[in-house]
Structure formats: structure tokens, C-alpha cells
Design a protein around this motif. Structure first.
Motif, PDB file in Angstrom:
ATOM      1  N   HIS A  25      31.511  30.960  36.371  1.00  0.00           N
ATOM      2  CA  HIS A  25      32.443  32.076  36.194  1.00  0.00           C
ATOM      3  C   HIS A  25      31.806  33.385  36.639  1.00  0.00           C
ATOM      4  N   GLN A  31      35.647  36.419  43.450  1.00  0.00           N
ATOM      5  CA  GLN A  31      36.692  35.566  44.021  1.00  0.00           C
ATOM      6  C   GLN A  31      37.964  35.569  43.177  1.00  0.00           C
ATOM      7  N   ARG A  32      37.936  36.274  42.048  1.00  0.00           N
ATOM      8  CA  ARG A  32      39.095  36.290  41.151  1.00  0.00           C
ATOM      9  C   ARG A  32      39.609  37.712  40.971  1.00  0.00           C
ATOM     10  N   GLN A  36      44.524  39.793  35.345  1.00  0.00           N
ATOM     11  CA  GLN A  36      45.830  39.161  35.511  1.00  0.00           C
ATOM     12  C   GLN A  36      46.428  38.950  34.131  1.00  0.00           C
ATOM     13  N   PRO A  66      40.038  32.710  32.393  1.00  0.00           N
ATOM     14  CA  PRO A  66      40.460  33.514  33.555  1.00  0.00           C
ATOM     15  C   PRO A  66      41.188  34.807  33.201  1.00  0.00           C
ATOM     16  N   HIS A  73      34.055  42.440  35.976  1.00  0.00           N
ATOM     17  CA  HIS A  73      34.380  42.414  37.400  1.00  0.00           C
ATOM     18  C   HIS A  73      33.927  43.713  38.078  1.00  0.00           C
TER      19      HIS A  73
END
Length: 474
Positions: A25, A31-32, A36, A66, A73
């Protein structure tokens, strides 16, 4: 019955799988999306009967992992939140392994807390005889400081007799940029938020010393008792740093307790180029700060450092038969944290700070903070180069407040923040300066690069333009 596994070898496989999930993770964070919307967690039946661990892990990996708040981030810049580190993952594992209750008694965890306190005493150039206590965060640390200041002003008897704000007339002072937790701390302490004087600021959002002196003089003339002055060492809105040396001298001349809220800026002192901006903090009576912000210790790990251990402990220590001390054995120990704060049951927050500081060192933390501040200046330069954007406040450390100029600027500022969140690449926040909504970017993440600043502005302008085109086609 025991909760230990029937087979430690089988459990070891699950543990390794869990660590792999965590490392993967972190390793693939770019990449994420930064954020969200999480799926709705509908009400479910209480789990009377346990499930297999692999099933629980699968649900966690699919429906929880997620959908975090985004602070780990590199595109997250919405609020002043630390990003954590891989070392923090290991530290949390070791904390859970020991499962130490750090309220007191004679075991290694208490010694680690004292060791970290000594590091921070040296870091802030405090004298011998300090007291340090880990808290959930700087909000709680600021609350404890208000309680200590109250005892400093009217004596320890207030603990037993209570406190009447209207007859004692205690008043506290801070700039309008002070964190909202200070007002709440005044309420929780029984002093009352009406007795917190919020002083205006200059063009750099630093406290106005003339207005401060006039307000204190006016309150004294009205029969009130100024007891507490709070300085900002990195305000939450703009990152501004109050003139701490001048505030220290003023507090001393007035017989007031001088506290510094350094939740944001404390660890910037690890960089030699930035440390001079905090001159005067070494004269504070207490400092509140967070390891979980710019030191990136896993949440939560706040701290209060007090100049006087005697005054600090007089505010909180109490006797109870089940907390009796001994000269030998597990009930021994010169200091128990429960004597210095409200908690008896406490987690091993000091170990997370110890692992982080021992592994990375203060110099590396300072280098990372300097780079964050350089990123903020690069972002400011990009904003200045755009005809449609303008800075809304000077950049003091790592926080950049800006927005659109011209027609519908306020609405565009509000809208673009929401669009960016939903877009998933960058997540600033919205704040208000002088009553106007502005975009706020707090550059805290050790993963964030200068190139991310360029991507952020490019994306912001593109989303604003795209929204305008969509509106025009309707």
C-alpha cells in the motif's frame, strides 16, 4: 480459553501477509487517488461468532484500506497532517506487541518517555527540571497548558474549591490566528471562551503587539487578571510565527504564564536555516506540539513540554490507594505519567516517537522540512506567474493561501477545491482570510516533490476551465 493462535506458524503466515499488504500500500501510493469517497458501511449484525482471519483481512483490504483520509499521499495538502513512515509501521507493531499501559509503574516504557522528554528539553534549549507528557495531540496539550496556567495564577486550591470566572476574572490572550482548540480549552478549564482576548494581526498574520499591550492594560483597569499569553509557532491558517521573544518579555513583565502552540512549526527548528524564526521559544513556560505532524510519527502522538515539573505536577497529581507506590518491584519508579496528566490508561506513544527519531535523526527531519518549505515557495512562484491567480497571504513556512482573482473569485475558489478532491490527484483545503474563501495548500508530506507543485497548479487551472466550459455548454 486463550486468544493466542492454535498454531503460531499459521499465524506467522497471516502476519507476513498483513505486512505485505501494508508495504504494498505504501510502495504504490502514487498509483491511487489521494482521496475517493468511501463505500457506505450499512448496519450489520453484531459479530457474535468470529470469522477466519483471512476473510477479515480480505474485507479490510477491499472496503477500508483504499478509502483513507489521504494524508499519506504526496498530493495531500489540505490540512496539517503528517504522512507517517515505513518505520512507523514497525513501531506500531512493536507497540502492539508490548501492549504497554503507560500510566505508570516500573517498566521500560516509562523510561522511554523520560528519554524522549530529555531529547525535547535539549531540542528547545529548556533548563533542567522540565516535565514532558505525551497526549493525543496538541489540542489536548494546549488544554493541559491552560490548566497549568490557571494553577500558576490562582494556586492549586482551585482544584478542590473550583473556579468562578466572574469573580476571579482571569483573562488570556492570543492572536486571531490561534487554533480553535484554545478557545475550547478555555471553556473546558472553566475559565470561559469569553475571557480569551483574540488580538488582531499585522500583514504577516503575526500578533499586533501594540493592540496586545492596550488590551491587557484595559483589562487590568477593569479589575480583570491577565494570566496567560499564547504565541503561535506556525499558525494553522497561514503558518505565521508570532514574535516569540517579544511575547516572552511582555508576559514576564506582566506576570503572565507564557505558552507556545507549536503544533505545526516545532520541528522546523531542526533545520538551522529555519530555527532562527522561532527565537524566544526557549523562554516559554510550556510548549505544545505534535510528533505526528512534521516528524511523521504515526497518529496519535502529541506532547506538552513544561518548564517547571513542580508546577506541572501540582496541577494533576493525586493520590489513590490503588496507585500506591513502593521502593522496589513493579510499583516502584520515580515518576508516573498519571501524575502529570488526566490519563491513567495510556498507550505507548513514546515508542513511536523513539523509533522515528532514533532511525531518521533530527537532521534528516529538518532537511525534509526545509524541502517542504522550498516546495511551498516554488508553489508561490507558480501562482505569481499565473494571471488568474494571486497569493492571499505571505508564505511564512509551508502553507500557501491563494485563489482566483477577478469575477466570481470566491465561488471559483470554493468549487475548485471540491473538484480537485473528486479528481483524486491533489487535495488542498478551503480556508477563510479576512472573511474571504481561499485555497489553502499545506505542504507537509515527505513524499511530495517540487514537480507536484507544478502538477497541482496545472490541474487546478484545467479543472476550473473545464467546469466553465461545461457550464457554458448547458
Amino acid at each position: 480459553m486463550t486468544f493466542d493462535p492454535e498454531s503460531w506458524d499459521s499465524f506467522r503466515e497471516y502476519a507476513h501477509r498483513s505486512i505485505d499488504i501494508a508495504i504494498n500500500h505504501l510502495a504504490t501510493i502514487r498509483q491511487r487517488p489521494v482521496w475517493q469517497a468511501p463505500p457506505s458501511r450499512a448496519a450489520s449484525q453484531i459479530p457474535l461468532h468470529g470469522e477466519a482471519l483471512d476473510s477479515v483481512l480480505e474485507e479490510f483490504e477491499r472496503t477500508i484500506l483504499p478509502y483513507g483520509g489521504g494524508n499519506i499521499h504526496p498530493g495531500f495538502m489540505g490540512w496539517v497532517q503528517g504522512a507517517g513512515t515505513p518505520i512507523g509501521l514497525i513501531a506500531e507493531l512493536m507497540c502492539a506487541t508490548m501492549n504497554a499501559n503507560c500510566g505508570g509503574r516500573h517498566h521500560a516504557a516509562i523510561g522511554v518517555e523520560l528519554e524522549v522528554t530529555e531529547w525535547m528539553r535539549s531540542f528547545f534549549s529548556f533548563p533542567e527540571g522540565v516535565r514532558g507528557i505525551f497526549t493525543t495531540g496538541a489540542s489536548q496539550a494546549n488544554f493541559l497548558a491552560v490548566l497549568i496556567a490557571r494553577v500558576h495564577a490562582i494556586g492549586v486550591a482551585t482544584r478542590a474549591h473550583g473556579y468562578d470566572a466572574h469573580t476571579s476574572g482571569l483573562t488570556a490572550y492570543a492572536s486571531k490566528e490561534v487554533h480553535g482548540c484554545v478557545s475550547r480549552a478555555m471553556e473546558l478549564a472553566g475559565v470561559g471562551s469569553d475571557f480569551l482576548r483574540l488580538i488582531g494581526t499585522d500583514e504577516y498574520y503575526k500578533i499586533d503587539l501594540v493592540e496586545l499591550a492596550e488590551t491587557v492594560e484595559r483589562d487590568r483597569a477593569a479589575g480583570l487578571k491577565p494570566f496567560l499569553l499564547i504565541g503561535n509557532a506556525g499558525s494553522v491558517n497561514t503558518g505565521s510565527i508570532d514574535p516569540l521573544a517579544a511575547l516572552s518579555q511582555f508576559a514576564k513583565s506582566q506576570g503572565m504564564y507564557f505558552h507556545v502552540d507549536a503544533a505545526l512549526g516545532a520541528f522546523a527548528m531542526a533545520d538551522t536555516d529555519l530555527a532562527g524564526r522561532f527565537e524566544g521559544i526557549q523562554h516559554a513556560d510550556s510548549i505544545a506540539f505534535d510528533f505526528h505532524k512534521w516528524a511523521h510519527v504515526p497518529y496519535d502522538a502529541g506532547f506538552l513540554l513544561s518548564r517547571s515539573a513542580d508546577l506541572h505536577d501540582a496541577t494533576f497529581a493525586s493520590e489513590a490507594s490503588y496507585l500506591s507506590r513502593a521502593s522496589r518491584g513493579l510499583a516502584a519508579g520515580d515518576w508516573w505519567p498519571t501524575d502529570s496528566g488526566p490519563d491513567l490508561s495510556r498507550g505507548f506513544r513514546a515508542l513511536k516517537a523513539w523509533f522515528t527519531l532514533k532511525t531518521y535523526g533530527f537532521e534528516a527531519i529538518g532537511e525534509n522540512i526545509r524541502y517542504n518549505c522550498n516546495c511551498a515557495m516554488h508553489l508561490a512562484d507558480r501562482i505569481a506567474a499565473e494571471d488568474s491567480l494571486a497569493l492571499a497571504a505571505p508564505v511564512s513556512l509551508n502553507i500557501v493561501c491563494f485563489g482566483f482573482i477577478g469575477e466570481n473569485a470566491a465561488e471559483r475558489n470554493r468549487r475548485v477545491v471540491e473538484l480537485l478532491h473528486e479528481d483524486g490527484q491533489f487535495a488542498p483545503s478551503l480556508t477563510f482570510l479576512n472573511g474571504h474563501p481561499v485555497v489553502r495548500a499545506a505542504i507537509m508530506n515527505h513524499r511530495t516533490l517540487k514537480s507536484d507543485m507544478d502538477g497541482f497548479i496545472d490541474r487546478l487551472i484545467m479543472l476550473d476551465a473545464s467546469y466553465g466550459q461545461d457550464e457554458g455548454s448547458r
